[in-house]
Design an enzyme around this catalytic site. Structure first.
Site, PDB file in Angstrom:
ATOM      1  CD  GLU A  77      -2.903  -1.305   0.408  1.00  0.00           C
ATOM      2  OE1 GLU A  77      -2.878  -0.554  -0.594  1.00  0.00           O
ATOM      3  OE2 GLU A  77      -3.794  -2.139   0.605  1.00  0.00           O
ATOM      4  CG  HIS A  96      -4.499   0.621   5.658  1.00  0.00           C
ATOM      5  ND1 HIS A  96      -5.875   0.636   5.600  1.00  0.00           N
ATOM      6  CD2 HIS A  96      -4.115  -0.541   5.059  1.00  0.00           C
ATOM      7  CE1 HIS A  96      -6.306  -0.448   4.974  1.00  0.00           C
ATOM      8  NE2 HIS A  96      -5.254  -1.184   4.640  1.00  0.00           N
ATOM      9  CG  HIS A  98      -7.413  -4.656   7.591  1.00  0.00           C
ATOM     10  ND1 HIS A  98      -6.686  -5.739   7.141  1.00  0.00           N
ATOM     11  CD2 HIS A  98      -7.145  -3.652   6.709  1.00  0.00           C
ATOM     12  CE1 HIS A  98      -6.009  -5.414   6.046  1.00  0.00           C
ATOM     13  NE2 HIS A  98      -6.267  -4.148   5.767  1.00  0.00           N
TER      14      HIS A  98
END
Length: 222
Positions: A77, A96, A98
């Site tokens: 990413e 970032h 989840h």
């Protein structure tokens, strides 16, 4: 300690903090920090256990994705991170994850409106959805680059996870935790099937103006 070493250590410390708090697990997600005075950033390596992460494992890339330091492969990413740094001069750190509650909203394609004044003060007018694109692709990079121009500091990646910014790593971690709190509260409110109230528009704009003032200060830091 050099400037680069400082930012590599900053990323490792953030990984440990988020791992201890349960927001990161195993190898999922990625974290980066802008290198002061350079068009470059420090980013976590690809598919590497955060519990084992050391300073020398952190990769240094320039905004054109050339690897300057590090033996490991950088996060897939990384292009998304580079796009944010190129688009938003005020962003110095990116997380970032989840994380489950915000990621649940990513599955039902549900943005978070202005529910709390603290939310708008630090995350922006709303937490918008960035349309789905496969991980690590130019499609995702371009989708992120187009969306983050609205100066909000938190976004939900459809069918993927979340993206959170800060002028400092401490602020980015704070914003990430605040996002998860808002996501959980919003999900609980949605379950009641009753009308969900939002903060009044004038209060929203006052809070957002304070966020923009902070962002302008961070944008001036070189």
């Amino acid at each position: 300690m050099t400037e680069i070493q400082h930012h590599k250590q900053q990323v490792v410390d953030a990984c440990r903090t988020l791992l201890e708090r349960g927001y990161l697990k195993a190898t999922e997600g990625n974290i980066s920090a802008r290198i002061s005075g350079q068009s470059a950033f420090a980013v976590t390596p690809s598919n590497y256990d955060y519990a084992k992460m050391q300073v020398d494992d952190i990769c240094i890339l320039d905004f054109d994705m050339h690897q300057i330091e590090g033996e490991m492969k950088p996060s897939i990413e990384s292009g998304m991170h580079a796009a944010v740094y190129q688009t938003r001069a005020d962003v110095h750190c990116i997380i970032h994850t989840h994380q489950p509650y915000a990621s649940a909203l990513a599955l039902i394609n549900m943005p978070i409106p202005a529910l709390f004044d603290e939310q708008v003060r630090y995350l922006g007018r709303s937490v918008d959805i960035i349309s789905y694109a496969p991980s690590g692709t130019g499609f995702l990079k371009n989708a992120v680059k187009a969306k983050v121009k609205n100066n909000n500091n938190a976004f939900i990646l459809q069918n993927h996870g979340v993206l959170v910014f800060g002028g400092t790593m401490e602020q980015a971690i704070h914003n990430m935790a605040l996002l998860e709190k808002c996501a959980l509260t919003y999900l609980l409110a949605l379950m009641t099937e009753k009308k969900i109230s939002k903060i009044p528009l004038p209060i929203r704009e006052i809070a957002f103006a304070k966020l923009r003032a902070d962002e302008k200060k961070f944008a001036e830091i070189k």
